[in-house]
Design a protein around this motif. Structure first.
Motif, short mmCIF file in Angstrom:
data_model
loop_
_atom_site.label_atom_id
_atom_site.label_comp_id
_atom_site.label_asym_id
_atom_site.label_seq_id
_atom_site.Cartn_x
_atom_site.Cartn_y
_atom_site.Cartn_z
N ILE A 191 52.92 46.64 28.70
CA ILE A 191 52.07 47.11 27.59
C ILE A 191 51.50 48.50 27.87
N GLY A 192 51.85 49.07 29.05
CA GLY A 192 51.38 50.41 29.36
C GLY A 192 49.90 50.48 29.71
N ALA A 193 49.39 49.43 30.33
CA ALA A 193 47.98 49.40 30.72
C ALA A 193 47.80 49.98 32.11
N ALA A 194 46.83 50.87 32.27
CA ALA A 194 46.49 51.41 33.60
C ALA A 194 45.83 50.30 34.41
N THR A 195 46.41 50.01 35.57
CA THR A 195 45.98 48.85 36.35
C THR A 195 45.33 49.27 37.65
N THR A 196 44.24 48.64 37.98
CA THR A 196 43.58 48.84 39.27
C THR A 196 43.58 47.51 40.02
N THR A 197 44.00 47.55 41.29
CA THR A 197 43.90 46.36 42.13
C THR A 197 42.70 46.53 43.06
N LEU A 198 41.79 45.59 43.00
CA LEU A 198 40.55 45.68 43.78
C LEU A 198 40.77 45.07 45.16
N ASP A 199 40.43 45.83 46.18
CA ASP A 199 40.54 45.36 47.56
C ASP A 199 39.22 44.69 47.94
N SER A 200 39.19 43.35 47.89
CA SER A 200 37.93 42.65 48.15
C SER A 200 38.18 41.33 48.85
N TYR A 201 37.71 41.23 50.08
CA TYR A 201 37.81 39.95 50.79
C TYR A 201 37.02 38.87 50.05
N ARG A 202 35.84 39.21 49.58
CA ARG A 202 34.96 38.20 48.97
C ARG A 202 35.51 37.67 47.65
N LEU A 203 36.18 38.53 46.89
CA LEU A 203 36.77 38.04 45.64
C LEU A 203 38.19 37.54 45.87
N GLY A 204 38.79 37.91 46.98
CA GLY A 204 40.16 37.49 47.28
C GLY A 204 40.26 36.10 47.88
N THR A 205 39.10 35.55 48.26
CA THR A 205 39.10 34.25 48.92
C THR A 205 38.69 33.17 47.93
N ASP A 206 39.67 32.52 47.30
CA ASP A 206 39.35 31.38 46.46
C ASP A 206 39.49 30.12 47.31
N VAL A 207 38.69 29.14 46.99
CA VAL A 207 38.65 27.94 47.81
C VAL A 207 39.59 26.91 47.21
#
Ligand SMILES: Nc1nc2c(ncn2[C@@H]2O[C@H](COP(=O)(O)OP(=O)(O)OP(=O)(O)O)[C@@H](O)[C@H]2O)c(=O)[nH]1
Ligand SMILES: C[C@H](OP(=O)(O)O)C(=O)O
Length: 231
Positions: free
Chosen positions: A148-164
């Motif tokens: 769709i041509g959306a500008a994408t940002t990938t966030l580097d985050s341990y706290r948000l990257g850790t799902d239980v």
């Protein structure tokens, strides 16, 4: 910006069954949800719990929307009409600064990927973006953005990257949790199990244990030889 927190009420967190029984998984899920709602609220946003059935989250200022459709359908019904953030309810390590970084990051779509290929949190500002959760949803969502041509940002985050999701993830909560979820685990006798490899978890009361072996495959009886860290 609307902040939506999807939440499945019935029989939650089945992958934690090797360590937590059903009543405990319900209670622990409610506790993680409360931690996430606390952290979102402190960013200055009023969260909406997108629940499969009615719930009463104990965090003031929270709205509830009931939608019993599958996860992606329920979330997509809220997209396309202004910016929306979607934050999963099992992010027990989420903090207000981590969520503020997510909400403030530039991009038509901002993705906080989860360990294992999932999409733990998202900000959607592009009108045509729709979610497709489960499987390797991080990769799938990147592909949608390309299409769709959306500008994408990938966030580097341990706290948000850790799902239980799995018992081994509980070790991260014991080590790094700052909210109610860590206290809940401590109160129920869940402890770190320290061995040669990656730290696991065990139940103080009944001997149930989960070790993350080198292969990445854990097991309830994975090691009788591990030291039992009092923390
Ligand atoms: N509204 C809604 N939320 C869901 C649904 N399925 C999962 N969720 C929520 O989405 C987030 C991610 O869920 P998953 O980790 O994929 O699955 P889970 O149901 O929590 O756990 P498992 O039973 O172990 O797969 C959590 O916040 C869930 O509560 C659904 O069908 N509808
Ligand atoms: C919602 C889903 O969670 P997982 O099944 O990866 O935990 C995903 O992130 O796509």
């Amino acid at each position: 910006m609307r902040v939506v927190v999807p939440y499945r009420v019935a029989d939650p967190k089945t992958r934690l069954a090797p360590l937590l029984d059903r009543e405990e998984r319900v209670s622990f899920s409610e506790t993680m949800l409360a931690d996430v709602l606390d952290a979102v609220t402190a960013t200055g946003h009023a969260p909406t719990v997108l629940a499969t059935e009615d719930v009463d989250p104990s965090v003031p200022g929270t709205n509830v929307r009931v939608d019993d459709r599958p996860l992606s359908d329920a979330v997509n019904a809220l997209l396309g009409d202004g910016p929306v953030a979607v934050v999963m309810a099992d992010l027990a390590l989420a903090t207000t600064p981590a969520l503020s970084r997510l909400f403030d990051a530039d991009g038509d779509v901002v993705i906080a990927p989860g360990v294992g290929g999932g999409t733990n949190a998202l900000v959607v500002r592009h009108p045509d973006f729709r979610v497709d959760y489960h499987g390797v949803s991080y990769r799938d969502h990147r592909r949608v953005c390309e299409r769709i041509g959306a500008a994408t940002t990938t966030l580097d985050s341990y706290r948000l990257g850790t799902d239980v999701d799995e018992p081994g993830d509980l070790a991260e909560v014991l080590l790094h949790g700052e909210g109610r979820s860590r206290s809940w685990l401590r109160d129920r006798g869940v402890r770190l199990a320290v061995g040669e490899g990656r730290v696991g978890v065990r139940r103080e009361d009944d001997g149930r244990e989960w070790a993350v072996e080198e292969s990445g495959v854990g097991g309830a009886d994975a090691s009788a030889e591990r030291d039992h860290d009092p923390e």
